[in-house]
Design a protein around this motif. Sequence first.
Motif, PDB file in Angstrom:
ATOM      1  N   PRO A 119       0.794  -1.231   0.000  1.00 46.91           N
ATOM      2  CA  PRO A 119       0.000   0.000   0.000  1.00 46.91           C
ATOM      3  C   PRO A 119       0.827   1.282   0.000  1.00 46.91           C
ATOM      4  N   ASP A 120       1.888   1.320   0.788  1.00 44.46           N
ATOM      5  CA  ASP A 120       2.681   2.544   0.884  1.00 44.46           C
ATOM      6  C   ASP A 120       3.584   2.765  -0.324  1.00 44.46           C
ATOM      7  N   GLU A 121       3.644   1.803  -1.231  1.00 46.61           N
ATOM      8  CA  GLU A 121       4.489   1.939  -2.419  1.00 46.61           C
ATOM      9  C   GLU A 121       3.752   2.562  -3.606  1.00 46.61           C
ATOM     10  N   VAL A 122       2.454   2.774  -3.483  1.00 46.26           N
ATOM     11  CA  VAL A 122       1.689   3.389  -4.571  1.00 46.26           C
ATOM     12  C   VAL A 122       1.938   4.891  -4.540  1.00 46.26           C
ATOM     13  N   PRO A 123       2.425   5.488  -5.618  1.00 45.57           N
ATOM     14  CA  PRO A 123       2.689   6.929  -5.612  1.00 45.57           C
ATOM     15  C   PRO A 123       1.445   7.733  -5.246  1.00 45.57           C
ATOM     16  N   ASP A 124       1.668   8.796  -4.477  1.00 39.50           N
ATOM     17  CA  ASP A 124       0.543   9.586  -3.978  1.00 39.50           C
ATOM     18  C   ASP A 124      -0.257  10.263  -5.079  1.00 39.50           C
ATOM     19  N   ASP A 125       0.379  10.495  -6.236  1.00 41.31           N
ATOM     20  CA  ASP A 125      -0.310  11.230  -7.296  1.00 41.31           C
ATOM     21  C   ASP A 125      -1.086  10.326  -8.247  1.00 41.31           C
ATOM     22  N   VAL A 126      -1.088   9.014  -8.002  1.00 42.36           N
ATOM     23  CA  VAL A 126      -1.817   8.089  -8.870  1.00 42.36           C
ATOM     24  C   VAL A 126      -3.284   8.074  -8.476  1.00 42.36           C
ATOM     25  N   ILE A 147      -9.637   1.579   5.513  1.00 43.54           N
ATOM     26  CA  ILE A 147      -9.193   1.191   4.170  1.00 43.54           C
ATOM     27  C   ILE A 147      -9.994   1.946   3.118  1.00 43.54           C
ATOM     28  N   MET A 148     -11.310   1.997   3.301  1.00 43.54           N
ATOM     29  CA  MET A 148     -12.153   2.714   2.348  1.00 43.54           C
ATOM     30  C   MET A 148     -11.814   4.206   2.323  1.00 43.54           C
ATOM     31  N   GLU A 149     -11.588   4.786   3.496  1.00 40.82           N
ATOM     32  CA  GLU A 149     -11.269   6.217   3.575  1.00 40.82           C
ATOM     33  C   GLU A 149      -9.926   6.538   2.938  1.00 40.82           C
ATOM     34  N   ARG A 150      -9.036   5.577   2.924  1.00 43.30           N
ATOM     35  CA  ARG A 150      -7.729   5.802   2.311  1.00 43.30           C
ATOM     36  C   ARG A 150      -7.794   5.728   0.791  1.00 43.30           C
TER      37      ARG A 150
END
Length: 205
Positions: A119-126, A147-150
């Motif tokens: 999860p933490d490896e997904v770029p924030d801008d995607v 999880i849903m809120e994220r």
Amino acid sequence: MTADHYFTAEPDAPFRRGEIEFNVAGRDYRLAVASGVFSAGRLDPGTAVLLRKAELPGAATEGTLLDLGCGYGPIANVLASEAPQATVYAVDVNSRARELTTENAAALGLAGRIRVAAPDEVPDDVTFTEIWSNPPTHVGKAELHAIMERWLPRLAPGGIAWLVINRNLGGDSLHTWLVAGGWTVERVASQKGFRVLRVTRNSAD
């Protein structure tokens, strides 16, 4: 049985390999599975209902799709097969699940379009045009909501999330909670005790 859960980051169970086979939309799939990963003995019934009842992407689908809680990759591999112009992120906290998804994508010739990540490896801008998930209801309501809120706010404008939830493990309460949180939710199917939900942003948002 093993004490590991599919939301365990580093499973302790011995790595016992196997294979499962299933068919979705006329395509046959054979995927490697292993102990310590969710539903290693068969295609999970909820996942099967989701892939059968939700609207699969098509050949014209573009953009970036997300398989949230990918396990060994059944949803991610189906999405990548059905939507050859799209990129699919396959995200899971379980390192063994990610390893299997990577292996299965390569075996199906899809490695170039499936990006396997923690999860933490997904770029924030995607952002995602579609999110697909059979989320881990056994983590508890608070964690499921977190999880849903994220991830749901990362839907691109006009994007759709397809979720499958066991009716007896909070399917209806999740529906209510999502609506209260400002999402438009449609129950598109109810089969074998599972709810398939189509989630979009409210038109006023």
